[in-house]
Design an enzyme around this catalytic site. Structure first.
Site, PDB file in Angstrom:
ATOM      1  N   ASP A  32      -6.134  -6.545  -2.091  1.00  0.00           N
ATOM      2  CA  ASP A  32      -4.691  -6.678  -2.272  1.00  0.00           C
ATOM      3  C   ASP A  32      -4.355  -7.656  -3.396  1.00  0.00           C
ATOM      4  O   ASP A  32      -3.367  -7.467  -4.112  1.00  0.00           O
ATOM      5  CB  ASP A  32      -4.022  -7.124  -0.969  1.00  0.00           C
ATOM      6  CG  ASP A  32      -3.972  -6.019   0.070  1.00  0.00           C
ATOM      7  OD1 ASP A  32      -4.274  -4.857  -0.265  1.00  0.00           O
ATOM      8  OD2 ASP A  32      -3.642  -6.325   1.234  1.00  0.00           O
ATOM      9  N   LYS A  72       5.787   6.618   7.204  1.00  0.00           N
ATOM     10  CA  LYS A  72       5.235   5.667   8.170  1.00  0.00           C
ATOM     11  C   LYS A  72       6.349   5.185   9.097  1.00  0.00           C
ATOM     12  O   LYS A  72       7.500   5.072   8.691  1.00  0.00           O
ATOM     13  CB  LYS A  72       4.683   4.414   7.479  1.00  0.00           C
ATOM     14  CG  LYS A  72       3.437   4.597   6.677  1.00  0.00           C
ATOM     15  CD  LYS A  72       3.000   3.241   6.120  1.00  0.00           C
ATOM     16  CE  LYS A  72       1.829   3.356   5.190  1.00  0.00           C
ATOM     17  NZ  LYS A  72       1.474   2.041   4.617  1.00  0.00           N
ATOM     18  N   HIS A 111       0.811  -1.218   0.000  1.00  0.00           N
ATOM     19  CA  HIS A 111       0.000   0.000   0.000  1.00  0.00           C
ATOM     20  C   HIS A 111       0.841   1.262   0.000  1.00  0.00           C
ATOM     21  O   HIS A 111       1.939   1.292   0.544  1.00  0.00           O
ATOM     22  CB  HIS A 111      -0.907   0.021   1.237  1.00  0.00           C
ATOM     23  CG  HIS A 111      -1.759  -1.197   1.382  1.00  0.00           C
ATOM     24  ND1 HIS A 111      -2.015  -1.767   2.599  1.00  0.00           N
ATOM     25  CD2 HIS A 111      -2.403  -1.956   0.468  1.00  0.00           C
ATOM     26  CE1 HIS A 111      -2.793  -2.833   2.431  1.00  0.00           C
ATOM     27  NE2 HIS A 111      -3.033  -2.969   1.144  1.00  0.00           N
ATOM     28  N   TYR A 119       1.172   1.499  13.595  1.00  0.00           N
ATOM     29  CA  TYR A 119       1.651   2.352  12.508  1.00  0.00           C
ATOM     30  C   TYR A 119       1.472   3.807  12.917  1.00  0.00           C
ATOM     31  O   TYR A 119       0.400   4.186  13.369  1.00  0.00           O
ATOM     32  CB  TYR A 119       0.800   2.200  11.244  1.00  0.00           C
ATOM     33  CG  TYR A 119       0.541   0.829  10.733  1.00  0.00           C
ATOM     34  CD1 TYR A 119       1.110   0.399   9.547  1.00  0.00           C
ATOM     35  CD2 TYR A 119      -0.327  -0.034  11.400  1.00  0.00           C
ATOM     36  CE1 TYR A 119       0.829  -0.853   9.034  1.00  0.00           C
ATOM     37  CE2 TYR A 119      -0.606  -1.292  10.898  1.00  0.00           C
ATOM     38  CZ  TYR A 119      -0.020  -1.698   9.718  1.00  0.00           C
ATOM     39  OH  TYR A 119      -0.299  -2.939   9.214  1.00  0.00           O
TER      40      TYR A 119
END
Length: 183
Positions: free
Chosen positions: A168, A72, A62, A132
């Site tokens: 995905d 991130k 992603h 995250y």
């Protein structure tokens, strides 16, 4: 914290300095001053927590498109995962190259992922949980993805994939017309 540069420029493995005694342990997860050592000056705007129950599951790959690109920082707090990043930055010397690190509750390591990278992971144990931190808010219209098994990327997943979301699994393959992301 110890920041180790990874082969893809701007990405770092972060190893916390753990202090232990008879009560247990303590370590710093984030320190603004220490993160300035690697040039990080953006504010963390969103924190997420994922749980993946089955060993071999894959989440990813992603990313968010500009102007919503994000940095991130990822940490595994239960179980063990192979965390994978792919450089999507246009004109980067490592364009479409990938790198992986093992994150686990035991090693307490974190992965710092710069803007312009795709991110995903495979669970190496059952019952994995990840935290995250993001420097941009999630924008559904700005999301993108790469297929986890794209032959052009050649990501080496250590376990035969067991569970992958339909979304995905259906990301498009990288073709010769993909020029990357301009950051």
């Amino acid at each position: 914290m110890k920041f180790t540069a990874l082969p893809l420029q701007g990405a770092y493995l972060i190893k916390p300095e753990v202090y232990s005694d008879g009560r247990g342990h303590f370590f710093r997860y984030f320190c603004k001053d220490e993160f300035t050592q690697i040039g990080h000056t953006k504010e963390w705007l969103q924190c997420n927590h994922s749980f993946t129950k089955t060993k071999g599951s894959i989440r990813g790959m992603h990313f968010q498109l500009p102007p919503h690109s994000e940095i991130k920082m990822v940490r595994c707090i239960a179980g063990q995962v192979l965390d994978v990043i792919v450089d999507l930055r246009k004109d980067s010397p490592t364009f479409l190259q990938w790198n992986s690190v093992e994150l686990s509750a035991e090693n307490r390591n974190m992965l710092y992922i710069p803007e312009g990278f795709a991110h995903g992971f495979q669970t190496l144990t059952d019952n994995c949980e990840l935290l995250y931190h993001h420097t941009a808010l999630y924008k559904p219209g700005a999301e993108g993805g790469l297929r986890f098994n794209d032959p052009r990327l050649g990501i080496n997943w250590p376990i035969t994939p067991t569970v992958i979301s339909e979304r995905d699994h259906n990301h498009t393959l990288v073709d010769n017309f993909f020029e990357g992301i301009k950051i």
